[in-house]
Design a protein around this motif. Structure first.
Motif, PDB file in Angstrom:
ATOM      1  N   GLU A 135      10.838  11.654  -0.086  1.00 28.68           N
ATOM      2  CA  GLU A 135      11.269  13.035   0.099  1.00 28.68           C
ATOM      3  C   GLU A 135      12.304  13.419  -0.963  1.00 28.68           C
ATOM      4  O   GLU A 135      12.697  12.598  -1.796  1.00 28.68           O
ATOM      5  CB  GLU A 135      11.829  13.219   1.510  1.00 28.68           C
ATOM      6  N   TYR A 136      12.745  14.664  -0.880  1.00 27.33           N
ATOM      7  CA  TYR A 136      13.646  15.220  -1.899  1.00 27.33           C
ATOM      8  C   TYR A 136      14.909  14.382  -2.064  1.00 27.33           C
ATOM      9  O   TYR A 136      15.309  14.049  -3.189  1.00 27.33           O
ATOM     10  CB  TYR A 136      14.010  16.663  -1.502  1.00 27.33           C
ATOM     11  N   HIS A 137      15.547  14.023  -0.946  1.00 26.76           N
ATOM     12  CA  HIS A 137      16.811  13.282  -1.065  1.00 26.76           C
ATOM     13  C   HIS A 137      16.592  11.862  -1.592  1.00 26.76           C
ATOM     14  O   HIS A 137      17.498  11.274  -2.190  1.00 26.76           O
ATOM     15  CB  HIS A 137      17.558  13.262   0.284  1.00 26.76           C
ATOM     16  N   HIS A 138      15.401  11.311  -1.397  1.00 24.03           N
ATOM     17  CA  HIS A 138      15.107   9.992  -1.986  1.00 24.03           C
ATOM     18  C   HIS A 138      15.006  10.092  -3.506  1.00 24.03           C
ATOM     19  O   HIS A 138      15.464   9.197  -4.226  1.00 24.03           O
ATOM     20  CB  HIS A 138      13.797   9.448  -1.418  1.00 24.03           C
ATOM     21  N   VAL A 139      14.408  11.177  -3.974  1.00 23.32           N
ATOM     22  CA  VAL A 139      14.288  11.381  -5.417  1.00 23.32           C
ATOM     23  C   VAL A 139      15.679  11.521  -6.038  1.00 23.32           C
ATOM     24  O   VAL A 139      15.946  11.001  -7.133  1.00 23.32           O
ATOM     25  CB  VAL A 139      13.423  12.612  -5.732  1.00 23.32           C
TER      26      VAL A 139
ATOM     27  N   GLY B 150      -4.897   3.507   1.145  1.00 24.69           N
ATOM     28  CA  GLY B 150      -4.109   3.730   2.350  1.00 24.69           C
ATOM     29  C   GLY B 150      -2.977   4.700   2.155  1.00 24.69           C
ATOM     30  O   GLY B 150      -2.304   5.065   3.121  1.00 24.69           O
ATOM     31  N   GLY B 151      -2.757   5.133   0.912  1.00 27.44           N
ATOM     32  CA  GLY B 151      -1.659   6.058   0.656  1.00 27.44           C
ATOM     33  C   GLY B 151      -1.800   7.357   1.441  1.00 27.44           C
ATOM     34  O   GLY B 151      -0.824   7.849   2.021  1.00 27.44           O
TER      35      GLY B 151
ATOM     36  N   GLY C  73       6.373  10.261  -6.451  1.00 27.43           N
ATOM     37  CA  GLY C  73       7.447   9.399  -5.982  1.00 27.43           C
ATOM     38  C   GLY C  73       8.641   9.483  -6.913  1.00 27.43           C
ATOM     39  O   GLY C  73       9.097  10.572  -7.252  1.00 27.43           O
ATOM     40  N   CYS C  74       9.124   8.335  -7.351  1.00 26.51           N
ATOM     41  CA  CYS C  74      10.231   8.287  -8.313  1.00 26.51           C
ATOM     42  C   CYS C  74       9.762   7.811  -9.684  1.00 26.51           C
ATOM     43  O   CYS C  74      10.576   7.432 -10.527  1.00 26.51           O
ATOM     44  CB  CYS C  74      11.340   7.357  -7.801  1.00 26.51           C
TER      45      CYS C  74
ATOM     46  N   HIS D 118       0.830  -1.205   0.000  1.00 25.30           N
ATOM     47  CA  HIS D 118       0.000   0.000   0.000  1.00 25.30           C
ATOM     48  C   HIS D 118       0.865   1.256   0.000  1.00 25.30           C
ATOM     49  O   HIS D 118       1.882   1.316   0.691  1.00 25.30           O
ATOM     50  CB  HIS D 118      -0.917   0.023   1.227  1.00 25.30           C
ATOM     51  N   GLY D 119       0.433   2.244  -0.754  1.00 27.67           N
ATOM     52  CA  GLY D 119       1.149   3.515  -0.784  1.00 27.67           C
ATOM     53  C   GLY D 119       0.873   4.276  -2.062  1.00 27.67           C
ATOM     54  O   GLY D 119       0.252   3.759  -3.001  1.00 27.67           O
ATOM     55  N   TRP D 120       1.352   5.493  -2.095  1.00 28.44           N
ATOM     56  CA  TRP D 120       1.196   6.341  -3.268  1.00 28.44           C
ATOM     57  C   TRP D 120       1.880   5.742  -4.485  1.00 28.44           C
ATOM     58  O   TRP D 120       2.800   4.923  -4.362  1.00 28.44           O
ATOM     59  CB  TRP D 120       1.796   7.716  -2.978  1.00 28.44           C
ATOM     60  N   SER D 121       1.497   6.207  -5.649  1.00 26.84           N
ATOM     61  CA  SER D 121       2.151   5.799  -6.888  1.00 26.84           C
ATOM     62  C   SER D 121       3.604   6.258  -6.884  1.00 26.84           C
ATOM     63  O   SER D 121       3.923   7.358  -6.442  1.00 26.84           O
ATOM     64  CB  SER D 121       1.413   6.414  -8.080  1.00 26.84           C
ATOM     65  N   GLY D 122       4.484   5.409  -7.382  1.00 27.57           N
ATOM     66  CA  GLY D 122       5.895   5.763  -7.498  1.00 27.57           C
ATOM     67  C   GLY D 122       6.724   5.545  -6.257  1.00 27.57           C
ATOM     68  O   GLY D 122       7.902   5.911  -6.220  1.00 27.57           O
ATOM     69  N   THR D 123       6.158   4.920  -5.235  1.00 25.56           N
ATOM     70  CA  THR D 123       6.911   4.722  -3.991  1.00 25.56           C
ATOM     71  C   THR D 123       7.678   3.397  -3.961  1.00 25.56           C
ATOM     72  O   THR D 123       8.446   3.155  -3.031  1.00 25.56           O
ATOM     73  CB  THR D 123       5.977   4.804  -2.775  1.00 25.56           C
ATOM     74  N   GLY D 124       7.456   2.514  -4.949  1.00 27.29           N
ATOM     75  CA  GLY D 124       8.266   1.300  -5.031  1.00 27.29           C
ATOM     76  C   GLY D 124       7.499  -0.010  -4.987  1.00 27.29           C
ATOM     77  O   GLY D 124       8.122  -1.071  -4.927  1.00 27.29           O
ATOM     78  N   LYS D 125       6.184   0.017  -5.045  1.00 24.48           N
ATOM     79  CA  LYS D 125       5.410  -1.231  -4.939  1.00 24.48           C
ATOM     80  C   LYS D 125       5.701  -2.169  -6.108  1.00 24.48           C
ATOM     81  O   LYS D 125       6.013  -3.352  -5.909  1.00 24.48           O
ATOM     82  CB  LYS D 125       3.912  -0.910  -4.868  1.00 24.48           C
ATOM     83  N   ASN D 126       5.597  -1.664  -7.335  1.00 23.93           N
ATOM     84  CA  ASN D 126       5.908  -2.484  -8.514  1.00 23.93           C
ATOM     85  C   ASN D 126       7.371  -2.876  -8.546  1.00 23.93           C
ATOM     86  O   ASN D 126       7.727  -3.983  -8.970  1.00 23.93           O
ATOM     87  CB  ASN D 126       5.537  -1.729  -9.792  1.00 23.93           C
TER      88      ASN D 126
END
Length: 405
Positions: free
Chosen positions: A347-351, A284-285, A392-393, A176-184
């Motif tokens: 966050e910014y540094h993750h991107v 749940g995002g 996300g990324c 569960h989470g927003w798009s682009g956070t790493g689920k796929n």
């Protein structure tokens, strides 16, 4: 593909085997004139070094012939599952304590992998199962950014499931989470480290809700097709992986079809205990993001967010959304989902880390200034704090195209 064709279309590995075949070990069928005795006598007479030297060379050629048979047997065992017995190895071995030279063995590994990439190496896909959990753990720690909870839960769940000699049910993880956070990304990694062919494996099935089941009017037809595909995959493979993307958009009728395969196995039913189900959802995002934002505002690190808090928030939000399939199919009440895996907003540094990985993956040079430029191209929310990347990324790899020379 025939074996003759296989050996005629390779480079180094082919040369190795063909050279060995020329020595007589692979049963070469080149045209030879005259009876064997005449050929042997002619060879002896033609040898300027005399019979003693000829006998020595003949003995060496016999050893090479046995060596080539050993190579062929090794290849047949790896690719066609033939001649793998110890008795056959002793028969063709040139001498006691002998083993395949390392270089030749490497060539045959390459050859067998190349051949298997075109089709099955055995009657089921099981010979392609690798279950490299250590590699999965290393790659998640190296390439998955900002997701300490997802890393921990996925590794522990998969490792514990695979190490269990008799699991009671299939392993079910819900991402569960927003798009682009790493689920796929994590789902692909799991497939790549459990199966040699990754998502292309016959033991892996990927379903995208709006792509594979777009029309609710055809739900009855979809149910029959889905049940058949899951059942056939389980029959083919002792360990299966099923990935359902956009799971929140699945009709509850389809989830009802899946439920028996995720439940505890009953006698008389197909054994599904060695199967893994991954559900990927945006549900749940918002709740996850609110928790992460509250921790940031309180001056606390995101790594302090406890799993129990997010799991509780996820369950509440899923039950409140009466229109989603999770609630209507009673997956939660029946405790069929083993772990809810939260993916935090980036966050910014993750991107920036995602941008770095994208440059490295394409072999392109980069600087810190370039990574900053890529990160600044993303949209950040909330409006006041501008803390989390709205995508996300997800589009980072496309955005680095602007910086190509």
């Amino acid at each position: 593909m025939g074996r003759g064709t296989l050996l005629s279309c390779l480079g180094p590995a082919c040369c190795l085997l063909l050279l060995l075949a020329d020595s007589g070990g692979l049963g070469s069928r080149g045209k030879q004139r005259g009876p064997p005795e005449e050929r042997q006598n002619a060879a002896t007479e033609a040898a300027p070094w005399g019979r003693a030297r000829y006998e020595a060379v003949k003995k060496q050629l016999g050893t090479v012939g046995a060596l080539s048979k050993q190579y062929w047997q090794y290849l047949a065992c790896k690719v066609w599952q033939e001649g793998c017995g110890k008795e056959e190895e002793e028969k063709t071995s040139p001498g006691p304590g002998w083993s395949l030279p390392l270089v030749g063995q490497d060539y045959l590994e390459i050859l067998s992998t190349w051949y298997c990439s075109f089709g099955k190496c055995c009657e089921t896909g099981d010979c392609r199962i690798i279950n490299n959990v250590t590699g999965l753990e290393l790659d998640l720690h190296k390439q998955l950014h900002g997701q300490h909870l997802a890393k921990e839960v996925v590794i522990q769940a998969v490792r514990g499931f695979l190490q269990s000699p008799q699991p009671q049910k299939a392993l079910v993880l819900s991402f569960h989470g927003w798009s682009g956070t790493g689920k796929n990304f994590v789902a692909r990694m799991v497939a790549a480290h459990l199966y040699r062919d990754g998502l292309r494996s016959e033991c892996v099935r990927v379903f995208i809700a709006l792509f594979h089941f777009p029309h609710h009017n055809y739900v009855d037809s979809y149910k029959v097709q889905l049940e058949k595909q899951i059942s056939e995959t389980m029959q083919l493979c002792k360990q299966s992986l099923f990935i359902f993307d956009e799971a929140e958009k699945l009709h509850f009728g389809l989830l009802d079809v899946i439920k028996p395969f995720m439940a505890r196995s009953n006698k008389g039913r197909q054994d599904n205990r060695r199967s893994i189900f991954l559900f990927l959802s945006n549900i749940g995002g918002s709740a996850i993001n609110e928790v992460a934002l509250d921790f940031w505002r309180a001056g606390r690190a995101r790594e302090e967010i406890p799993m129990e808090l997010l799991e509780q928030q996820l369950r509440l939000e899923m039950l409140q959304l009466a229109e989603n399939g999770y609630a209507r199919s009673h997956l939660l009440e029946e405790n069929l989902v083993d772990f809810f895996v939260p993916f935090l907003p980036l966050e910014y540094h993750h991107v920036k880390l995602c941008a770095r990985d994208a440059f490295l993956a394409r072999g392109l040079p980069y600087t810190e200034a370039t990574l900053d430029e890529v990160a600044r191209m993303m949209v950040f929310v909330p409006k006041e704090e501008k803390l989390f990347s709205a995508q996300g990324c997800k589009s980072v790899s496309q955005r680095i195209n602007y910086f190509l020379p």
